[in-house]
Design an enzyme around this catalytic site. Structure first.
Site, mmCIF file in Angstrom:
data_model
loop_
_atom_site.group_PDB
_atom_site.id
_atom_site.type_symbol
_atom_site.label_atom_id
_atom_site.label_comp_id
_atom_site.label_asym_id
_atom_site.label_seq_id
_atom_site.Cartn_x
_atom_site.Cartn_y
_atom_site.Cartn_z
ATOM 1 N NE ARG A 347 -3.374 -2.847 0.646
ATOM 2 C CZ ARG A 347 -2.965 -4.066 0.314
ATOM 3 N NH1 ARG A 347 -1.806 -4.226 -0.326
ATOM 4 N NH2 ARG A 347 -3.687 -5.122 0.608
ATOM 5 N NE ARG A 357 -2.438 2.572 4.917
ATOM 6 C CZ ARG A 357 -3.538 1.807 4.946
ATOM 7 N NH1 ARG A 357 -3.537 0.634 4.367
ATOM 8 N NH2 ARG A 357 -4.636 2.223 5.546
ATOM 9 C CG ASP A 364 -2.680 -4.368 4.080
ATOM 10 O OD1 ASP A 364 -3.805 -4.793 4.358
ATOM 11 O OD2 ASP A 364 -2.323 -3.200 4.299
ATOM 12 C CD1 TRP A 486 -8.433 -7.077 7.327
ATOM 13 C CD2 TRP A 486 -10.482 -6.299 7.779
ATOM 14 N NE1 TRP A 486 -8.998 -6.649 6.133
ATOM 15 C CE2 TRP A 486 -10.256 -6.175 6.400
ATOM 16 C CE3 TRP A 486 -11.716 -5.866 8.298
ATOM 17 C CZ2 TRP A 486 -11.204 -5.646 5.519
ATOM 18 C CZ3 TRP A 486 -12.655 -5.334 7.428
ATOM 19 C CH2 TRP A 486 -12.394 -5.236 6.053
ATOM 20 C CG ASP A 488 -6.617 -0.355 10.471
ATOM 21 O OD1 ASP A 488 -6.238 -1.303 11.177
ATOM 22 O OD2 ASP A 488 -6.117 -0.101 9.359
ATOM 23 C CG HIS A 639 -9.838 -6.689 2.154
ATOM 24 N ND1 HIS A 639 -8.569 -6.193 2.356
ATOM 25 C CD2 HIS A 639 -9.770 -7.987 2.507
ATOM 26 C CE1 HIS A 639 -7.781 -7.138 2.807
ATOM 27 N NE2 HIS A 639 -8.480 -8.255 2.909
ATOM 28 C CD GLN A 685 -9.569 1.370 1.594
ATOM 29 O OE1 GLN A 685 -10.383 2.288 1.663
ATOM 30 N NE2 GLN A 685 -8.419 1.394 2.252
#
Length: 798
Positions: A347, A357, A364, A486, A488, A639, A685
């Site tokens: 990412r 990131r 990930d 997972w 956040d 996801h 995403q």
């Protein structure tokens, strides 16, 4: 509205209307020399890291969507008219400016025609090179001689560290040194300091890049951005291009650019070619060598052809031809290619991710491997080993592993408060997938160090991950959520508990039992079976809410995802993972997945929760940070879509599994791209949910776990290709309307040509499998019975 089409034969997406709702991008290069380019030649290049090695400046979230980039300005010396080789940045009226962009496998071709002149520019990074090529062919399509003056343009950073360049201007505006050596631009920063090639992360060192052009004679240059662009102007109307003459400026401090000026004259029908070369190193050294090599047209052509062949070969792990053309375009090219880019950059590098990131996010990157194991198993093994060494001796993981600086055994572990609860549990998806793909059973016994201290076998690392979760369980006997689980936006800490992670832990225990039983490690199997039984009891006793499974418990026992909640009543992940983990028996599994369909299904995918949060305790659920229907607060979080497909396929629901898969399939939006807005050839995403006024619009393309899980679900659950330790299972779950499909799978160096027939229109079930004219029992094919090339017929039914 349609902006382009899939060219499946060439493995390209062809953009025919450059005025796309968002920049539609592609990746060039490798993890050594990387680059991003848009359909209008916007984007940037970097060395090793988009955060610490960014030498081309790019501004995210600007009014002009993808500025600056790699520009070639073309000026007619007789008329004074000028334009760019791509539609932008000059932006001539589309009534007179014709252009198409071909995004392919690590290359992009932009073809344009304006005022009787055609240009074709190929952008690519030769294999193994630390430089990029812009190979341009100009053709005079008119009937008069054309006298042209051309100008290259890139905008340089003043420091390779992105934050320093864009924010710390009181420093970085004083360290740039631009030079020109024999017509090659040398872009230098901190040139008085020593170079530190073994200390990449150090920003305070001498660094150089070069830019030159082969095939023409340079007759001018500018390296000072202000001198080239002018004041109160933009990339659309540079003063030097309008005037038709560079000033031979040499920037010292402030802002640099890479502009070379050269002339080309063309007779009617005549074509001429040149190559712009930009890369890492000094102009007088690496620059001269690269430009000399690219002065040979056959060399450039050969490098481009080799690049295409290399990437096309990498994508040969699986090809499939089904009744759905959109599925075919994605499964045969764009989904695995998307997975390869996500695997490469995690990412860390996109038009959205701007270096915040940097490195490989642990959770990930471990998941990302699932999308590329069968494509590049040897490379995947090395990455998997790297990620395993990111696990600490406590059993948790470093949040980020930086390949360019990672030192197993010497890393400082996170504090207890920094650990996330799900990180190492993803190893139970990926490690067995690698072993099953390759047959490398010995990998379980391979010894690897922990990040901070000590070492263990791979199986020992897996046991340590289970123990980490068991040791950090709460009052209900479920794993604590820690810093994140997972999601956040859930900060449950060391007392709050995550039901989602409980199902992950169950999956881990079940997987560990299967592995240790296979390896005949009876004591380990017995230990895991006892822990599994205890966990199942706790899940059933505390996590079941009467209609569906809860999402979490706050530290004081408050439930999240309960039928009694006013908001955040129903969560997707615990339902799908209850099925995937094997905890939910068929009657309960059917029930909860029916609730998923009723509560969360939309025409663009499944919402992550319903209804969104607006009043939640921000100390635990941070979803209200986002507007309703956006991101973790009720969006269609892409996801998670693959997990729903897998859960429905596990229940044998081919129609519903494919309905969910197709709802978020990028190619399905090709003819209505104005809704989704981003590229119709890659995953994103998230998509704005039904509570958002932007419902249907997708964001954060390319670098997302959605690509991995969509591909895994398509291959494993829909097409039914399921490698096992000593063979492969074929277990399709498809729409009943499909008559069948064909596919070719590379498996352990052998070719499997598979024809699936569905004469009675079942959703699931295999009636018969014939391998090389021999019927086999069941749907499991032993690896030792496979030939170098195999013809396999699968007939669905009961």
């Amino acid at each position: 509205m349609q902006y382009g089409y899939f060219d499946d034969k060439e493995k390209e997406y062809v953009i025919t209307n450059p005025d796309t709702p968002e920049p539609w991008s592609n990746y060039l290069g490798s993890t050594e020399y990387g680059a991003i380019i848009t359909n209008n030649a916007g984007g940037y290049s970097f060395f090793k890291s988009a955060a610490l090695g960014r030498f081309m400046r790019f501004r995210t979230n600007t009014v002009e969507l993808d500025r600056p980039g790699r520009y070639i300005y073309i000026r007619d010396k007789d008329s004074g008219d000028y334009w760019s080789a791509a539609w932008q940045p000059v932006g001539k009226p589309l009534g007179s400016f014709k252009t198409i962009c071909r995004h392919g496998t690590a290359y992009t071709i932009i073809e344009s025609e304006y005022a009787g002149l055609r240009s074709e520019t190929k952008y690519f990074v030769p294999l193994g090179a630390a430089y990029e090529c812009w190979h341009c062919k100009l053709t005079n399509t008119g009937n008069t001689v054309r006298k042209l003056r051309l100008f290259t343009f890139v905008e340089y950073t003043s420091n390779w560290h992105l934050w320093m360049d864009l924010v710390n201007l009181q420093y970085t505006q004083y360290i740039l040194t631009m030079q020109v050596h024999d017509g090659i631009i040398d872009h230098g920063t901190n040139v008085y300091l020593p170079s530190q090639p073994d200390n990449f992360e150090e920003g305070g060192q001498a660094r150089h890049t070069f830019l030159g052009v082969s095939g023409v004679e340079v007759n001018g240059f500018d390296t000072d951005r202000k001198q080239f662009i002018g004041t109160h102007r933009s990339y659309s109307d540079p003063a030097a291009v309008e005037k038709g003459q560079c000033s031979n400026s040499l920037a010292s401090g402030d802002n640099g650019c890479g502009t070379l000026q050269f002339d080309i004259n063309l007779k009617p029908g005549e074509s001429k070619e040149f190559t712009v070369v930009m890369g890492i190193g000094e102009a007088a050294g690496e620059g001269q060598a690269a430009i000399a090599a690219c002065g040979n047209l056959s060399f450039v052509t050969g490098e481009f052809d080799s690049l295409k062949q290399y990437w096309h070969k990498r994508l040969q792990g699986l090809t499939a031809f089904t009744p759905d053309a959109d599925f075919n375009s994605m499964i045969n090219m764009w989904n695995p290619y998307n997975c390869l880019m996500t695997y490469a950059w995690s990412r860390a590098a996109s038009l959205v991710y701007a270096g915040e990131r940097d490195g490989l996010g642990y959770r990930d990157s471990v998941q990302d491997l699932l999308g590329i194991l069968h494509i590049i198993p040897e490379e995947a093994k090395k990455r998997l080993e790297l990620m395993i060494t990111g696990q600490t001796s406590a059993g948790g993981a470093m949040p980020v592993v930086r390949p360019f600086s990672h030192k197993p055994g010497l890393e400082i572990p996170p504090t207890e408060e920094e650990y996330r609860s799900d990180d190492c549990l993803w190893l139970f998806n990926t490690i067995p997938a690698y072993v099953n793909e390759t047959g490398d059973i010995a990998f379980y016994h391979h010894i690897l160090p922990y990040a901070d201290k000590g070492e263990d076998t791979v199986l020992g690392h897996m046991r340590k991950a289970i123990a980490f979760s068991l040791e950090r369980s709460g009052t209900h006997g479920l794993p604590c959520g820690l810093a994140a689980d997972w999601n956040d936006c859930l900060v449950l800490g060391h007392k709050g508990e995550s039901v989602f992670v409980a199902f992950q832990l169950r999956y881990a225990l079940r997987t560990y039992i299967n592995i240790t039983s296979y390896l005949d490690l009876k004591q380990e199997s017995s230990w895991a079976e006892a822990e599994l039984e205890n966990l199942d009891d706790n899940i059933e006793k505390y996590a079941w809410d009467g209609k569906w499974f809860l999402r979490a418990f706050r530290h004081d026992g408050l439930k999240y995802g309960s039928k009694d909640d006013e908001e955040g009543t129903f969560w997707l992940n615990p339902q799908t993972w209850a099925v995937i983990s094997g905890h939910a028996a068929p009657p309960v599994a059917e029930k909860i997945m029916d609730y998923v369909n009723k509560r969360l299904a939309t025409e663009y995918g499944l919402a992550i929760i319903d209804p969104p949060y607006k009043k939640a305790d921000l100390n635990v659920v941070k979803a209200p940070l986002f507007n309703a229907g956006m991101k973790e607060n009720g969006a269609i979080f892409c996801h998670t879509q693959g997990w729903a497909v897998m859960a429905e396929a596990r229940l044998g629901h081919g129609n519903r599994a494919y309905e969910y898969y197709h709802a978020f399939l990028p190619a399905a939006f090709n003819e209505k791209a104005e809704i989704r807005e981003i590229e119709p050839y890659v995953y994103s995403q998230s998509t704005h949910g039904k509570h958002s006024p932007r419902y249907g619009a997708s964001r954060l393309p390319w670098l997302t776990g959605a690509a991995t899980w969509a591909y895994y679900a398509a291959c494993h659950s829909i097409l039914g290709l399921q490698p096992a330790p000593e063979g492969i299972v074929i277990d399709p779950c498809i729409p009943a309307r499909w008559n069948g499909y064909t596919m070719t799978r590379r498996f352990r160096g052998k070719e499997l040509n598979i024809q699936v027939e569905n004469p009675d229109h079942f959703e699931h079930g295999v009636k018969q499998i014939i391998v090389n004219n021999k019927e086999i029992p069941g749907n499991y094919i032993p690896a030792d019975e496979l030939l170098p090339v195999n013809e396999i017929k699968v007939i669905m039914g009961k």
